[in-house]
Design a protein around this motif. Structure first.
Motif, PDB file in Angstrom:
ATOM      1  N   GLN A 296       8.157   0.489 -14.340  1.00 30.48           N
ATOM      2  CA  GLN A 296       7.874   1.922 -14.332  1.00 30.48           C
ATOM      3  C   GLN A 296       8.252   2.542 -12.994  1.00 30.48           C
ATOM      4  OE1 GLN A 296       7.049   3.825 -16.648  1.00 30.48           O
ATOM      5  NE2 GLN A 296       6.058   5.644 -15.781  1.00 30.48           N
TER       6      GLN A 296
ATOM      7  N   GLU B 290       0.162   5.512 -21.152  1.00 31.77           N
ATOM      8  CA  GLU B 290       1.061   5.069 -20.088  1.00 31.77           C
ATOM      9  C   GLU B 290       0.642   3.690 -19.570  1.00 31.77           C
ATOM     10  OE1 GLU B 290       2.876   7.289 -16.270  1.00 31.77           O
ATOM     11  OE2 GLU B 290       0.775   6.740 -16.045  1.00 31.77           O
TER      12      GLU B 290
ATOM     13  N   ARG C 169      -2.551   9.093 -19.949  1.00 37.27           N
ATOM     14  CA  ARG C 169      -2.722   8.021 -18.971  1.00 37.27           C
ATOM     15  C   ARG C 169      -2.994   6.695 -19.656  1.00 37.27           C
ATOM     16  NH1 ARG C 169       0.110   9.761 -15.151  1.00 37.27           N
ATOM     17  NH2 ARG C 169      -0.598  11.727 -14.258  1.00 37.27           N
TER      18      ARG C 169
ATOM     19  N   GLU D 158      -6.140   4.292 -14.708  1.00 36.28           N
ATOM     20  CA  GLU D 158      -6.485   3.110 -15.502  1.00 36.28           C
ATOM     21  C   GLU D 158      -5.909   1.855 -14.874  1.00 36.28           C
ATOM     22  OE1 GLU D 158      -8.465   3.692 -17.933  1.00 36.28           O
ATOM     23  OE2 GLU D 158      -8.259   5.863 -17.715  1.00 36.28           O
ATOM     24  N   LEU D 159      -4.629   1.924 -14.536  1.00 37.52           N
ATOM     25  CA  LEU D 159      -3.971   0.757 -13.961  1.00 37.52           C
ATOM     26  C   LEU D 159      -4.536   0.439 -12.579  1.00 37.52           C
ATOM     27  CD1 LEU D 159      -0.321   1.568 -15.054  1.00 37.52           C
ATOM     28  CD2 LEU D 159      -1.834  -0.187 -15.980  1.00 37.52           C
TER      29      LEU D 159
ATOM     30  N   LEU E 239       2.019   4.813  -9.089  1.00 39.48           N
ATOM     31  CA  LEU E 239       2.209   5.327 -10.451  1.00 39.48           C
ATOM     32  C   LEU E 239       1.262   6.479 -10.742  1.00 39.48           C
ATOM     33  CD1 LEU E 239       2.651   2.067 -12.544  1.00 39.48           C
ATOM     34  CD2 LEU E 239       4.367   3.484 -11.438  1.00 39.48           C
ATOM     35  N   GLY E 240       0.202   6.570  -9.966  1.00 41.36           N
ATOM     36  CA  GLY E 240      -0.734   7.662 -10.182  1.00 41.36           C
ATOM     37  C   GLY E 240      -1.536   7.522 -11.458  1.00 41.36           C
ATOM     38  N   ASN E 241      -1.684   6.305 -11.937  1.00 39.95           N
ATOM     39  CA  ASN E 241      -2.424   6.077 -13.183  1.00 39.95           C
ATOM     40  C   ASN E 241      -3.782   5.439 -12.870  1.00 39.95           C
ATOM     41  OD1 ASN E 241      -3.426   4.817 -15.632  1.00 39.95           O
ATOM     42  ND2 ASN E 241      -1.456   5.403 -16.510  1.00 39.95           N
TER      43      ASN E 241
ATOM     44  N   PHE F 155      -8.389  -6.218 -21.037  1.00 36.98           N
ATOM     45  CA  PHE F 155      -7.948  -4.905 -20.554  1.00 36.98           C
ATOM     46  C   PHE F 155      -7.314  -4.102 -21.680  1.00 36.98           C
ATOM     47  CE2 PHE F 155      -4.553  -2.450 -18.178  1.00 36.98           C
ATOM     48  CZ  PHE F 155      -5.411  -1.439 -17.797  1.00 36.98           C
TER      49      PHE F 155
END
Lengths: 256, 256
Positions: free
Chosen positions: A119, B107, B104, A170-171, A166-168, B174
């Motif tokens: 990504q 993603e 999100r 959750e991740l 990535l600015g996510n 996850f």
DNA sequence: TTGGCAAATAATGTGCACATTCGTATTTCT
DNA sequence: AGAAATACGAATGTGCACATTATTTGCCAA
């Protein structure tokens, strides 16, 4: 007699700063749920609470000056986050991961980072590269100074920078969970000296990213993790845990 | 008068089968923590508890015949798992994700699956391919039958099979977290009709995996997720929630 | 009629007391 | 003397009652 196992007074030491360090104890609000949670999480992350350490809720209650139920709630939340382990009717401990679990965590991190790299090459810009370059500079500085503790911290932060780019949320949160578990592991299966993550390997990954070469970056990341795993000792250290009061001293109730 | 908002009796309906469906109510152990947790989680997953639905702990306590404290503990655990949302002093609700949060989550799933694919092509064997092929056959069958509910379920299960093939509990957990949140979203931003995940797209991914072509598989997966995102309606449905008693009827206490 | 204010009500948060369970140490029997 | 069973103690699990907070309802005034 008292059957105190291995010194039971070091819990206080670990839970020092809930965030702000030097302020004199405010008043009236010694500890909120979040501050207790943060204090214990920090102690685990920093390795002050060793794997296998018992956390009796009654003891924690008197250390923090909070009721047992509040401690209990925080402990259950930490267990839901996999930071602590609750054995029914037997109390809560810092998890003592097996070598298989350690490898699973590193594998999960490796798999995730491969996806992150894919990504990342499609959304890489000057800002992100600037952050990574600045981080590499910090890592080199710490390595030159021989600041081992800082090197360990930075080597973990490198991977955090990758996902955070990535600015996510959750991740990022998932990776933080994995790292918080890794931190316990290094105290058990202590890696050989030297930095946990070689700065050069991090630098190579950044260069591959800069070249938009996802395949190469993934390969580098893959080998990087294999190196880290190989550095782990195969046998747990099994050292006696420090006592709780010492660990949480600073965090306890400000200035008792 | 009673200010019943939108019918407050449907909570019971959602929490039906804690697992075993048809057994007659056992006895003496109406509900353990795990069974209550499973019942609520299932109700959320199946969309019986709509987004924004309130879950008053006192109401749940009488529905399940359990004490309020036990309900409370389960609710907090579900909140820690991001399945529920607790607003201090204002109760607990099913989260109502914004469209940004939905994206999100997708993603994150997309990024994770890219990493999964990378790992998968290096450890693919006949057994895994067999599982995937068998699953595709089921998906085609469900599509031919026009069984929309089953198709939705299977399309989610496909991605679960991909991670589960790695045998890594961390990654599987996850992804399950992500899917449980997706299930709430489809009830809010309901995708256009047709199956959520086209069977053909799943099949193409499997073919790319069979050919050990990671790059192509990642591309297919990427586009696959973009299709799913595009099918989401941009405006929430905002329907009135069904009442709690109805939802949890079966799960409540077996036979009242 | 509408807007704001205040009291009532319901729901959540918290602390306490008791029940249960596990570990430990002692005792007793072989 | 060794081993097993039992009794004791400590820690966790659970339910109850009270305090606190938010929300709603009714009222009063503009």
């Amino acid at each position: 007699m008292d059957r105190m196992k291995a010194g039971d007074d070091s819990l206080k030491e670990a839970l020092k700063p809930p965030g702000r360090g030097g302020r004199r104890a405010p008043r009236a609000q010694p500890h909120t749920d979040a501050s207790i949670h943060a204090a214990i999480a920090r102690a685990i992350l920093h390795g002050e609470l060793k794997a296998g350490a018992k956390l009796p809720e009654h003891r924690l209650a008197e250390i923090f000056g909070a009721s047992r139920e509040r401690i209990r709630k925080v402990l259950h939340r930490l267990a839901a986050e996999r930071r602590l382990e609750i054995i029914p009717n037997r109390g809560v401990r810092v998890p003592q991961p097996t070598i298989e679990e350690v490898k699973r965590v590193y594998e999960a991190h490796r798999v995730l980072e491969a996806g992150v790299i894919v990504q990342l090459v499609s959304m890489l810009d000057a800002r992100i590269l600037g952050i990574l370059d600045a981080h590499l500079a910090q890592e080199r500085l710490a390595a030159e100074r021989g600041d081992r503790a800082e090197s360990v911290r930075l080597s973990g932060a490198f991977h955090l920078h990758l996902v955070d780019a990535l600015g996510n949320p959750e991740l990022s949160r998932f990776l933080r969970d994995l790292l918080s578990r890794s931190s316990v592991m290094v105290s058990v299966y202590e890696p050989a000296s030297q930095s946990i993550c070689a700065v050069d390997e991090h630098g190579a990954i950044v260069e591959a990213l800069r070249a938009r070469d996802a395949t190469r970056a993934i390969q580098l990341s893959h080998h990087h993790f294999l190196h880290v795993e190989q550095r782990l000792h195969m046998e747990p250290k099994n050292e006696t845990a420090a006592d709780l009061k010492e660990i949480f001293r600073g965090a306890a109730r400000g200035a008792k």
